[in-house]
Design an enzyme around this catalytic site. Structure first.
Site, PDB file in Angstrom:
ATOM      1  N   TYR A 110      71.281  69.401  16.402  1.00  0.00           N
ATOM      2  CA  TYR A 110      70.517  68.171  16.638  1.00  0.00           C
ATOM      3  C   TYR A 110      69.024  68.434  16.501  1.00  0.00           C
ATOM      4  O   TYR A 110      68.300  67.698  15.811  1.00  0.00           O
ATOM      5  CB  TYR A 110      70.840  67.641  18.034  1.00  0.00           C
ATOM      6  CG  TYR A 110      70.034  66.423  18.441  1.00  0.00           C
ATOM      7  CD1 TYR A 110      70.457  65.145  18.083  1.00  0.00           C
ATOM      8  CD2 TYR A 110      68.868  66.546  19.195  1.00  0.00           C
ATOM      9  CE1 TYR A 110      69.722  64.026  18.458  1.00  0.00           C
ATOM     10  CE2 TYR A 110      68.134  65.445  19.574  1.00  0.00           C
ATOM     11  CZ  TYR A 110      68.573  64.181  19.208  1.00  0.00           C
ATOM     12  OH  TYR A 110      67.842  63.069  19.578  1.00  0.00           O
ATOM     13  N   SER A 151      62.851  63.028  17.731  1.00  0.00           N
ATOM     14  CA  SER A 151      63.038  63.463  19.120  1.00  0.00           C
ATOM     15  C   SER A 151      62.066  64.595  19.421  1.00  0.00           C
ATOM     16  O   SER A 151      61.678  65.355  18.527  1.00  0.00           O
ATOM     17  CB  SER A 151      64.467  63.956  19.338  1.00  0.00           C
ATOM     18  OG  SER A 151      64.599  64.630  20.583  1.00  0.00           O
TER      19      SER A 151
END
Length: 245
Positions: free
Chosen positions: A157, A143
């Protein structure tokens, strides 16, 4: 004789990028073995059905080890052409806001790293012989949050994705001598159900001025698993409309 049908194992297949990836590979004639913590839904139109679905809770190391054994049993000719580590979790607070370093509960840190980081390690190591037999590849779905502080992605995350980026490089070096390529794909703002409110403010700053589509990410994943990329390993491909520049 015709070439044997290629096989993909995909985690996080039920929606968004994962669902688009299933459709992309199946459209090319691949067998797709999907993994999810949910049982195969009876109303799903996916033709392969439960025989190509493995229920596993990636948060639980023992259940993941059990699933790896089941995967190996299901693989025909003990060959695996591609492993795509797409499953990930990003917990929020009770109001749906990002959790920062100070307020993320320790158990959330553990769960996030188990799913987003350790599961790809366990899967790749557990299936290395099958990947080697096929001259296969691994694609880790990272990501843009792994590269910069993101307004919506939480700290656990983001740091797990940064670790996954480093892991991809290490795996490329370690798995390469076995004939296995390892790459990463790093999406930015993709139009899925995981988008947070306020994403439109980010989109206004992107060079392409639009959200990405799940199909665009799936196409890149397919490229990295296809014969078009046989000399590509240790790469991290950005799919973010120029957000990283």
């Amino acid at each position: 004789m015709p070439e044997p049908r290629k096989t993909l194992i995909l985690t996080g297949a039920s929606r968004g990028i994962g669902h688009a990836t299933v459709k992309r590979f199946a459209g090319e004639g691949w067998r797709v073995i999907t993994c999810s913590r949910h049982a195969f839904p009876e109303d799903c139109p996916w033709e392969a059905g439960p025989e190509d679905h493995i229920q596993v809770d990636l948060r639980e190391p023992e259940d993941l080890e059990r699933a790896v054994k089941e995967m190996r049993e299901r693989l025909e000719s003990s060959q695996l052409n591609a492993l795509v580590n797409n499953a990930a979790i990003s917990p929020k607070d009770t109001q749906g806001n990002r959790l920062d370093t100070i307020h993320t509960p320790l158990q959330d840190w553990r769960d996030v790293f188990q799913v987003n980081f350790f599961a790809p390690v366990i899967l790749a190591r557990g299936l290395i012989q099958e990947l080697r037999n096929a001259g296969g590849c691994v694609v880790n779905i990272s990501s843009i949050a792994g590269e910069r502080v993101h307004p919506f992605a939480g700290t656990a995350y983001a740091t797990s994705k940064a670790a996954l980026d480093a892991l991809t490089r290490e795996m490329a070096a370690d798995f390469g001598p076995h004939g296995i390529r390892v790459n990463a794909v790093s999406p930015g703002e993709i139009d899925t159900s995981m988008l947070s409110k306020g994403t439109e403010r980010i989109v206004e700053t992107l060079p392409l001025r639009r959200l990405g589509r799940s199909e665009e990410v799936a196409n890149t994943i397919y490229f990295l698993c296809s014969d078009a990329s046989t000399y590509v390993t240790g790469a991290q491909l950005h799919i973010n409309g120029g957000q990283h520049v």
